[in-house]
Write a protein that holds these residues in place. Structure first.
Motif, PDB file in Angstrom:
ATOM      1  N   VAL A 402       0.856  -1.194  -0.115  1.00  0.00           N
ATOM      2  CA  VAL A 402      -0.146  -0.175  -0.095  1.00  0.00           C
ATOM      3  C   VAL A 402       0.800   1.193  -0.003  1.00  0.00           C
ATOM      4  N   GLY A 403       0.259   2.601   0.013  1.00  0.00           N
ATOM      5  CA  GLY A 403       1.018   3.648  -0.023  1.00  0.00           C
ATOM      6  C   GLY A 403       1.146   4.341  -1.243  1.00  0.00           C
ATOM      7  N   GLY A 404       1.778   5.543  -1.473  1.00  0.00           N
ATOM      8  CA  GLY A 404       2.039   6.277  -2.578  1.00  0.00           C
ATOM      9  C   GLY A 404       3.107   5.690  -3.469  1.00  0.00           C
ATOM     10  N   GLY A 405       3.944   5.127  -2.873  1.00  0.00           N
ATOM     11  CA  GLY A 405       5.066   4.299  -3.769  1.00  0.00           C
ATOM     12  C   GLY A 405       4.356   3.186  -4.375  1.00  0.00           C
ATOM     13  N   ALA A 406       3.182   2.510  -3.844  1.00  0.00           N
ATOM     14  CA  ALA A 406       2.771   1.436  -4.637  1.00  0.00           C
ATOM     15  C   ALA A 406       1.692   1.704  -5.661  1.00  0.00           C
ATOM     16  N   GLN A 407       1.619   2.933  -5.776  1.00  0.00           N
ATOM     17  CA  GLN A 407       0.739   3.545  -6.801  1.00  0.00           C
ATOM     18  C   GLN A 407       1.033   3.017  -8.268  1.00  0.00           C
ATOM     19  N   SER A 408       2.615   3.026  -8.699  1.00  0.00           N
ATOM     20  CA  SER A 408       3.105   2.779  -9.853  1.00  0.00           C
ATOM     21  C   SER A 408       3.304   1.021  -9.560  1.00  0.00           C
ATOM     22  N   ARG A 409       3.246   0.334 -10.500  1.00  0.00           N
ATOM     23  CA  ARG A 409       3.194  -1.182 -10.380  1.00  0.00           C
ATOM     24  C   ARG A 409       4.790  -1.359 -10.488  1.00  0.00           C
ATOM     25  N   PHE A 410       5.535  -0.658 -10.942  1.00  0.00           N
ATOM     26  CA  PHE A 410       6.840  -1.043 -10.986  1.00  0.00           C
ATOM     27  C   PHE A 410       7.832  -0.977  -9.923  1.00  0.00           C
ATOM     28  N   TRP A 411       7.591   0.058  -8.898  1.00  0.00           N
ATOM     29  CA  TRP A 411       8.527  -0.211  -7.743  1.00  0.00           C
ATOM     30  C   TRP A 411       8.110  -1.339  -7.021  1.00  0.00           C
ATOM     31  N   PRO A 412       6.817  -1.737  -6.701  1.00  0.00           N
ATOM     32  CA  PRO A 412       6.179  -3.103  -5.908  1.00  0.00           C
ATOM     33  C   PRO A 412       6.832  -4.277  -6.798  1.00  0.00           C
ATOM     34  N   GLN A 413       6.730  -4.259  -8.336  1.00  0.00           N
ATOM     35  CA  GLN A 413       7.415  -5.433  -8.823  1.00  0.00           C
ATOM     36  C   GLN A 413       8.952  -5.420  -8.723  1.00  0.00           C
ATOM     37  N   LEU A 414       9.573  -4.327  -8.573  1.00  0.00           N
ATOM     38  CA  LEU A 414      11.071  -4.354  -8.263  1.00  0.00           C
ATOM     39  C   LEU A 414      11.453  -4.935  -6.945  1.00  0.00           C
ATOM     40  N   VAL A 415      10.635  -4.583  -6.013  1.00  0.00           N
ATOM     41  CA  VAL A 415      10.927  -5.150  -4.616  1.00  0.00           C
ATOM     42  C   VAL A 415      10.453  -6.582  -4.454  1.00  0.00           C
ATOM     43  N   THR A 416       9.418  -6.965  -5.272  1.00  0.00           N
ATOM     44  CA  THR A 416       9.192  -8.185  -5.369  1.00  0.00           C
ATOM     45  C   THR A 416      10.074  -9.256  -6.065  1.00  0.00           C
ATOM     46  N   ASP A 417      10.931  -8.742  -7.055  1.00  0.00           N
ATOM     47  CA  ASP A 417      11.902  -9.393  -7.381  1.00  0.00           C
ATOM     48  C   ASP A 417      13.170  -9.375  -6.595  1.00  0.00           C
ATOM     49  N   ILE A 418      13.220  -8.214  -5.828  1.00  0.00           N
ATOM     50  CA  ILE A 418      14.360  -8.324  -4.896  1.00  0.00           C
ATOM     51  C   ILE A 418      14.103  -9.392  -3.802  1.00  0.00           C
ATOM     52  N   THR A 419      12.996  -9.386  -3.135  1.00  0.00           N
ATOM     53  CA  THR A 419      12.721 -10.352  -1.965  1.00  0.00           C
ATOM     54  C   THR A 419      12.144 -11.687  -2.474  1.00  0.00           C
ATOM     55  N   PRO A 422       5.747 -12.748  -3.293  1.00  0.00           N
ATOM     56  CA  PRO A 422       4.765 -12.072  -3.936  1.00  0.00           C
ATOM     57  C   PRO A 422       4.010 -11.094  -3.194  1.00  0.00           C
ATOM     58  N   GLN A 423       3.603 -10.079  -3.924  1.00  0.00           N
ATOM     59  CA  GLN A 423       2.870  -9.129  -2.973  1.00  0.00           C
ATOM     60  C   GLN A 423       1.370  -8.673  -3.583  1.00  0.00           C
ATOM     61  N   ILE A 424       0.490  -8.766  -2.837  1.00  0.00           N
ATOM     62  CA  ILE A 424      -0.936  -8.177  -3.484  1.00  0.00           C
ATOM     63  C   ILE A 424      -1.053  -6.924  -3.276  1.00  0.00           C
ATOM     64  N   LEU A 425      -1.657  -6.468  -4.395  1.00  0.00           N
ATOM     65  CA  LEU A 425      -1.359  -4.882  -5.075  1.00  0.00           C
ATOM     66  C   LEU A 425      -3.097  -4.637  -5.014  1.00  0.00           C
ATOM     67  N   PRO A 426      -3.499  -4.028  -3.977  1.00  0.00           N
ATOM     68  CA  PRO A 426      -5.147  -3.352  -4.547  1.00  0.00           C
ATOM     69  C   PRO A 426      -5.169  -2.516  -5.553  1.00  0.00           C
ATOM     70  N   ARG A 427      -6.209  -2.865  -6.215  1.00  0.00           N
ATOM     71  CA  ARG A 427      -6.496  -2.016  -7.500  1.00  0.00           C
ATOM     72  C   ARG A 427      -6.780  -0.644  -7.073  1.00  0.00           C
ATOM     73  N   VAL A 428      -7.376  -0.440  -5.778  1.00  0.00           N
ATOM     74  CA  VAL A 428      -7.764   0.945  -5.465  1.00  0.00           C
ATOM     75  C   VAL A 428      -7.374   1.045  -4.080  1.00  0.00           C
ATOM     76  N   THR A 429      -6.326   1.921  -3.794  1.00  0.00           N
ATOM     77  CA  THR A 429      -5.921   2.105  -2.398  1.00  0.00           C
ATOM     78  C   THR A 429      -6.054   3.568  -2.279  1.00  0.00           C
ATOM     79  N   LEU A 430      -6.873   3.983  -1.035  1.00  0.00           N
ATOM     80  CA  LEU A 430      -7.114   5.348  -0.574  1.00  0.00           C
ATOM     81  C   LEU A 430      -6.425   5.684   0.674  1.00  0.00           C
ATOM     82  N   GLY A 431      -5.922   4.684   1.243  1.00  0.00           N
ATOM     83  CA  GLY A 431      -5.015   4.986   2.534  1.00  0.00           C
ATOM     84  C   GLY A 431      -5.858   5.045   3.734  1.00  0.00           C
TER      85      GLY A 431
END
Length: 497
Positions: A402-419, A422-431
């Motif tokens: 979650v969070g602002g950095g997860a609004q773009s799929r690129f960064w969570p994908q990069l982190v998932t590749d590092i770790t 898998p990460q679940i990415l909500p399609r809508v996150t309002l915080g």
């Protein structure tokens, strides 16, 4: 008349409010940007009235301005904020100085050492299930006592950001137990109450707020608060929470084994547990609901670091441009590696004297190389925390980003590749504000936890790229070594400043 819920979150860089109906449909939102004051190296402060309370007033007035809703439509209000903070108040409840922020404020390093010597580090850990770090409020109370005696002598109550806002709305001083856990060593995690055991070294317990759970009612809106905000007199207000806890609730992280990774100004981790697995490297704290334990952790700079990069190393290029440039750079950023310790570091190294570092630079490197290295540095830090959770046997069933950095799929994908996780990415996150709206419904008995499934439907699953993960696993040990090999240098440099 509509039946609405109001959630407000005061974060490090902005305040957001949201009005929802009982089904979780968002009807109206408003955001107010604000900053952090850093008057000295290692200090981080915000003005309680000119930032926290002023933002809440603006959010309420904007959302409840009669177009088309008013305060009479609101069934309940829930607030969250950055935490744990330290705000001293006088006998009338007026702030005596700006609020001292959570673990990004590292001013009390010496006081941590003093308390460890005075009480014994092993005794503090045995009692609090945590060691003293920059996240702990007890050392900051001692710092205030030593360095600002004129403030100390006028202080009647110590509170935190969310509790202060609840006080402004209801006239009651009450703090959630998740935040209170960090007021160590004044909080007893076994009883869930303040403890006299080490109070003589810090402050009388009479100076601390009452305690409650985040799904309980703290009080109701007073006539004075109603006249300022537009809320109806008597509207129920919940106990409150830290922003990360409300953010976790906003995406359904409420069951044992659920882990939230929040890509905010900092990276924050909340793992819901039914049994604690305490470890000195991380934080064992009370959860949002009675009977729940959270294993929590937090890095010092994430969005704050990418914001610093954009502000100082580019001509304020759009983040979309920076992410696009980074996406064209291969794994490993052409040999550049970043230690993201730009405000010290919290978990798992808990070193307030750690400093940021760009290593491996050459004349051939580009802005894209450096920005990708920045994102990767945060990713390595996330892996460090997740591996710490695994090492102490904490049960993780699923990870939600979650969070602002997860609004773009690129960064969570990069982190998932590092770790490799898998990460679940909500399609809508309002915080957190959305999680607070749900808490308002829960506390007022208009909702149950079963209703959260409807509120949080719609998710994508990000899985690791095996080739990228294998490549990152070669770089990751170098990341760990980079800190260990430079730790002494960092501390020596700090001593010269």
């Amino acid at each position: 008349m509509p039946d609405l819920l109001l959630g407000i979150d005061v974060g490090t860089g902005s305040t957001k409010g949201v009005l929802t109906d009982l089904h979780g449909q968002v009807l109206k939102t408003h955001v107010v940007e604000h900053g952090v004051s850093c008057p000295h190296p290692g200090w981080a402060e915000q003005d309680a009235d000119q930032v926290w309370w002023k933002d809440v007033i603006e959010v309420c007035q904007t959302l409840l301005n009669g177009a088309p809703y008013t305060g009479h439509d609101v069934l309940g209000v829930a607030l969250s904020a950055i935490g744990p903070c330290l705000l001293p108040l006088d006998q009338q409840g007026r702030p005596l100085r700006p609020g001292i922020l959570y673990g990004v404020d590292t001013r009390a390093t010496q006081e941590i050492q003093e308390l460890n010597t005075l009480i014994g580090e092993e005794h503090i850990y045995a009692f609090s299930q945590m060691t003293l770090t920059s996240q702990a409020v007890g050392p900051k109370i001692l710092w205030l006592k030593k360095h600002e005696p004129e403030v100390w002598n006028k202080t009647h109550t110590f509170t935190t950001a969310s509790s202060y806002l609840g006080f402004r709305l209801t006239g009651r001083h009450i703090m959630d137990r998740h935040t209170a856990s960090h007021y160590m060593p004044l909080f007893d995690p076994q009883s869930g109450q303040w403890s006299q055991r080490y109070a003589e070294h810090l402050c009388p317990l009479s100076m601390l707020p009452d305690l409650g759970w985040s799904d309980e009612i703290a009080g109701t809106v007073t006539p004075e608060a109603a006249s300022i905000t537009g809320l109806k007199v008597g509207t129920p207000v919940t106990v409150g929470a830290v922003d990360a806890l409300s953010e976790a609730i906003s995406v359904g992280v409420v069951q044992a084994g659920d882990l939230m990774v929040m890509y905010g100004s900092t990276t924050f981790f909340i793992l819901v547990q039914d049994q604690p697995t305490p470890d000195p490297r991380v934080w064992t704290v009370s959860g949002a609901f009675e009977g729940q334990i959270n294993l929590a952790a937090g890095m010092a700079t994430t969005g704050a670091l990418t914001g610093w990069f954009r502000q100082n190393l580019t001509e304020k290029a759009p983040f979309s441009t920076l992410f696009e440039e980074a996406s064209k750079i291969p794994v490993g950023s052409e040999g550049v590696m970043v230690l993201p310790y730009f405000s010290g570091e919290r978990t798992p190294i808990n070193d307030p004297l750690a400093t940021g570092m760009y290593a491996g630079l050459g004349l051939h490197h580009t802005r894209g190389d450096l920005f990708r290295a920045t994102l990767e540095g945060v990713g390595y830090g996330i892996r460090h925390n997740l591996e710490t959770f695994q090492a102490l046997g904490a049960k993780v069933n699923r990870v939600v980003a979650v969070g602002g950095g997860a609004q773009s799929r690129f960064w969570p994908q990069l982190v998932t590749d590092i770790t490799g996780i898998p990460q679940i990415l909500p399609r809508v996150t309002l915080g957190a504000s959305y999680g607070n709206a749900f808490l308002a419904g829960l506390a007022t008995k208009h909702l149950t936890l079963q209703d959260l499934e409807q509120w949080t439907s719609g998710q994508d699953l990000i899985t690791p790229d095996p080739a990228n993960h294998q490549r990152y696993s070669l770089f990751y040990p170098m990341y760990l070594d980079l800190y260990q090999q430079n730790r002494t240098w960092m501390h020596r440099m700090h001593g010269l400043l």
